[in-house]
Design a protein around this motif. Structure first.
Motif, PDB file in Angstrom:
ATOM      1  N   ARG A  60      45.778   7.000  28.980  1.00 61.52           N
ATOM      2  CA  ARG A  60      46.284   5.890  29.785  1.00 61.52           C
ATOM      3  C   ARG A  60      45.168   5.345  30.672  1.00 61.52           C
ATOM      4  NH1 ARG A  60      51.773   6.462  33.219  1.00 61.52           N
ATOM      5  NH2 ARG A  60      50.737   8.385  33.855  1.00 61.52           N
ATOM      6  N   PHE A  61      45.022   4.011  30.642  1.00 57.53           N
ATOM      7  CA  PHE A  61      43.969   3.334  31.398  1.00 57.53           C
ATOM      8  C   PHE A  61      44.572   2.386  32.426  1.00 57.53           C
ATOM      9  CE2 PHE A  61      42.204   4.412  27.297  1.00 57.53           C
ATOM     10  CZ  PHE A  61      40.925   4.877  27.584  1.00 57.53           C
ATOM     11  N   GLY A  62      43.942   2.327  33.591  1.00 58.07           N
ATOM     12  CA  GLY A  62      44.334   1.311  34.566  1.00 58.07           C
ATOM     13  C   GLY A  62      43.927  -0.061  34.095  1.00 58.07           C
ATOM     14  N   SER A  63      42.785  -0.129  33.417  1.00 57.72           N
ATOM     15  CA  SER A  63      42.325  -1.365  32.785  1.00 57.72           C
ATOM     16  C   SER A  63      41.471  -0.968  31.597  1.00 57.72           C
ATOM     17  CB  SER A  63      41.511  -2.227  33.763  1.00 57.72           C
ATOM     18  OG  SER A  63      40.353  -1.520  34.184  1.00 57.72           O
ATOM     19  N   PHE A  64      41.391  -1.862  30.605  1.00 56.66           N
ATOM     20  CA  PHE A  64      40.637  -1.558  29.393  1.00 56.66           C
ATOM     21  C   PHE A  64      39.887  -2.813  28.974  1.00 56.66           C
ATOM     22  CE2 PHE A  64      39.876  -0.989  24.895  1.00 56.66           C
ATOM     23  CZ  PHE A  64      39.548   0.353  24.795  1.00 56.66           C
ATOM     24  N   SER A  65      38.585  -2.655  28.730  1.00 59.92           N
ATOM     25  CA  SER A  65      37.758  -3.790  28.338  1.00 59.92           C
ATOM     26  C   SER A  65      37.025  -3.478  27.046  1.00 59.92           C
ATOM     27  CB  SER A  65      36.744  -4.118  29.439  1.00 59.92           C
ATOM     28  OG  SER A  65      37.399  -4.433  30.655  1.00 59.92           O
ATOM     29  N   VAL A  66      37.208  -4.329  26.043  1.00 55.82           N
ATOM     30  CA  VAL A  66      36.510  -4.170  24.773  1.00 55.82           C
ATOM     31  C   VAL A  66      35.023  -4.415  24.987  1.00 55.82           C
ATOM     32  CG1 VAL A  66      36.275  -5.049  22.424  1.00 55.82           C
ATOM     33  CG2 VAL A  66      38.543  -4.847  23.457  1.00 55.82           C
ATOM     34  N   ASN A 104      35.019   2.702  28.873  1.00 61.41           N
ATOM     35  CA  ASN A 104      36.318   2.834  29.548  1.00 61.41           C
ATOM     36  C   ASN A 104      36.592   4.319  29.764  1.00 61.41           C
ATOM     37  OD1 ASN A 104      37.691  -0.068  29.289  1.00 61.41           O
ATOM     38  ND2 ASN A 104      36.588   0.370  27.387  1.00 61.41           N
ATOM     39  N   ARG A 105      36.839   4.709  30.996  1.00 68.96           N
ATOM     40  CA  ARG A 105      37.048   6.115  31.331  1.00 68.96           C
ATOM     41  C   ARG A 105      38.450   6.331  31.888  1.00 68.96           C
ATOM     42  NH1 ARG A 105      32.098   8.599  31.224  1.00 68.96           N
ATOM     43  NH2 ARG A 105      30.279   7.220  31.497  1.00 68.96           N
ATOM     44  N   THR A 106      39.003   7.504  31.560  1.00 65.56           N
ATOM     45  CA  THR A 106      40.291   7.889  32.134  1.00 65.56           C
ATOM     46  C   THR A 106      40.377   9.404  32.206  1.00 65.56           C
ATOM     47  OG1 THR A 106      42.696   7.746  31.933  1.00 65.56           O
ATOM     48  CG2 THR A 106      41.453   7.906  29.883  1.00 65.56           C
ATOM     49  N   SER A 107      41.064   9.907  33.190  1.00 66.26           N
ATOM     50  CA  SER A 107      41.351  11.344  33.290  1.00 66.26           C
ATOM     51  C   SER A 107      42.825  11.605  32.994  1.00 66.26           C
ATOM     52  CB  SER A 107      41.007  11.860  34.694  1.00 66.26           C
ATOM     53  OG  SER A 107      41.748  11.155  35.677  1.00 66.26           O
ATOM     54  N   ASP A 108      43.542  10.536  32.598  1.00 67.33           N
ATOM     55  CA  ASP A 108      44.982  10.625  32.333  1.00 67.33           C
ATOM     56  C   ASP A 108      45.186  10.632  30.818  1.00 67.33           C
ATOM     57  OD1 ASP A 108      47.694  10.638  32.521  1.00 67.33           O
ATOM     58  OD2 ASP A 108      47.890   8.677  33.498  1.00 67.33           O
ATOM     59  N   PHE A 109      45.202  11.821  30.232  1.00 69.30           N
ATOM     60  CA  PHE A 109      45.340  11.902  28.785  1.00 69.30           C
ATOM     61  C   PHE A 109      46.063  13.193  28.410  1.00 69.30           C
ATOM     62  CE2 PHE A 109      41.397  14.020  29.844  1.00 69.30           C
ATOM     63  CZ  PHE A 109      41.417  15.159  29.064  1.00 69.30           C
ATOM     64  N   ARG A 110      46.566  13.225  27.169  1.00 69.56           N
ATOM     65  CA  ARG A 110      47.244  14.403  26.649  1.00 69.56           C
ATOM     66  C   ARG A 110      47.088  14.457  25.140  1.00 69.56           C
ATOM     67  NH1 ARG A 110      52.108  15.628  28.236  1.00 69.56           N
ATOM     68  NH2 ARG A 110      52.644  16.641  26.268  1.00 69.56           N
ATOM     69  N   GLU A 111      47.421  15.614  24.557  1.00 66.49           N
ATOM     70  CA  GLU A 111      47.332  15.823  23.128  1.00 66.49           C
ATOM     71  C   GLU A 111      48.629  16.464  22.661  1.00 66.49           C
ATOM     72  OE1 GLU A 111      43.603  17.121  20.394  1.00 66.49           O
ATOM     73  OE2 GLU A 111      44.309  18.649  21.796  1.00 66.49           O
ATOM     74  N   ASP A 112      49.187  15.982  21.539  1.00 66.31           N
ATOM     75  CA  ASP A 112      50.475  16.467  21.058  1.00 66.31           C
ATOM     76  C   ASP A 112      50.482  16.616  19.555  1.00 66.31           C
ATOM     77  OD1 ASP A 112      52.494  16.276  23.485  1.00 66.31           O
ATOM     78  OD2 ASP A 112      51.291  14.449  23.566  1.00 66.31           O
TER      79      ASP A 112
END
Length: 308
Positions: free
Chosen positions: A17-23, A27-35
């Motif tokens: 999950r990103f607060g903002s994403f630019s092509v 882009n960095r995020t610490s909000d992630f998971r694996e399922d």
């Protein structure tokens, strides 16, 4: 009620999950998971949240990364009957934007390897060995190229021969083949509106979007012709269902923008909720409402296939 969920395309799903994403930028995020994921795996997770222990999964797993997939499934207390094949469990990344945008990126779509006939025989044999312990079968997702083209029909035939309630969610030639033979015909076909038109009315699918197609009479036509319940979802639009010569309609639930998080696996969650009610013979309307509720709760979760 015990439900066996059949998934030919198991997946390791990474959700970021990103607060903002630019092509074109980092882009960095610490909000992630694996399922552990895949259509029927997602449905099984929801079913077990509705009634702990009611669902188990059978799926092929590529031996190269099978351990990771099974670790993720075990974390969710999911019972998985793994049929080992060559290659890898495919991987999928879901990118979540700030305003509910969901983008999926899939790698190793055909990550499994090995002889298609041998893979298929092993899988069908394992499936048949499990059937006696279940009341219903939920079979969803695409067929990898490392399995024979008629494996969907073989699985469905075994389920029906053994008297199981059969719910399917796949499309195209695989769906047509199981519908055209009474011995493999499912009790319920769940499909979205674009898949429905693409499978049964391809000429209408190519119509301009401005020429909106009223699919309700078409859904009823196919349900009557095949003698099976048809349930056609439409994203945020109403779900149209037909069974026993009757049409039903269920409006989707409006989710406030601030709660909308991840639309991945909403269809799988709908299918789980629908079958949970339908298999208990609680009626079409009750099943549609439960399916819609499950899809809506899933859209509010970061987990693919979750109503918690």
């Amino acid at each position: 009620m015990k439900i066996l969920c059949v998934c030919l395309s198991a997946t390791i799903q990474r959700t970021l999950r990103f607060g903002s994403f630019s092509v074109g930028k980092v882009n960095r995020t610490s909000d992630f998971r694996e399922d552990a994921s895949g259509k029927a795996v997602n449905s099984a997770r929801v079913l077990n949240q509705l009634s702990p222990g009611c669902a188990e999964v059978i799926c092929p797993v590529g031996r190269e990364n099978a351990d990771r997939f099974l670790e993720l499934a075990a974390r969710d207390c999911m019972v998985v009957h793994a049929v080992e094949v060559g290659g890898n469990v495919r991987e999928c990344w879901t990118l979540l934007g700030r305003e509910g945008e969901t983008t999926e990126v899939v790698a190793d779509e055909n990550g499994f390897s090995g002889n298609a006939s041998e893979n298929s025989e092993s899988f069908v044999s394992a499936f048949c060995g499990l059937l006696g312990g279940f009341d219903a079968v939920l079979f969803s997702g695409s067929r990898p190229v490392s399995f024979v083209s008629d494996i969907n029909k073989r699985i469905c035939s075994e389920a029906k021969t053994n008297g199981k309630t059969l719910f399917v969610d796949f499309t195209g030639e695989s769906l047509l083949s199981v519908l055209e033979d009474e011995c493999s015909r499912p009790d319920v076909v769940k499909i979205n509106d674009e898949e429905f038109l693409g499978t049964f009315y391809p000429a209408l699918k190519s119509c301009p979007r401005s020429e909106k197609v009223d699919i309700a009479p078409l859904v009823l036509e196919k349900s009557n012709f095949y003698g099976a319940a048809f349930v056609v979802t439409a994203g945020s639009g109403p779900t149209i269902a037909a069974s026993d010569g009757r049409l039903s309609r269920c409006e989707s639930e409006r989710i406030p923008p601030e709660k909308l998080l991840n639309t991945t696996a909403c269809g799988d969650s709908f299918g789980a909720g629908f079958l949970f009610e339908f298999a208990e013979k609680r009626g079409m309307e009750e099943a549609l409402r439960k399916g819609t509720w499950c899809a809506s709760r899933n859209a509010e979760s970061m987990v693919p296939g979750s109503v918690l």
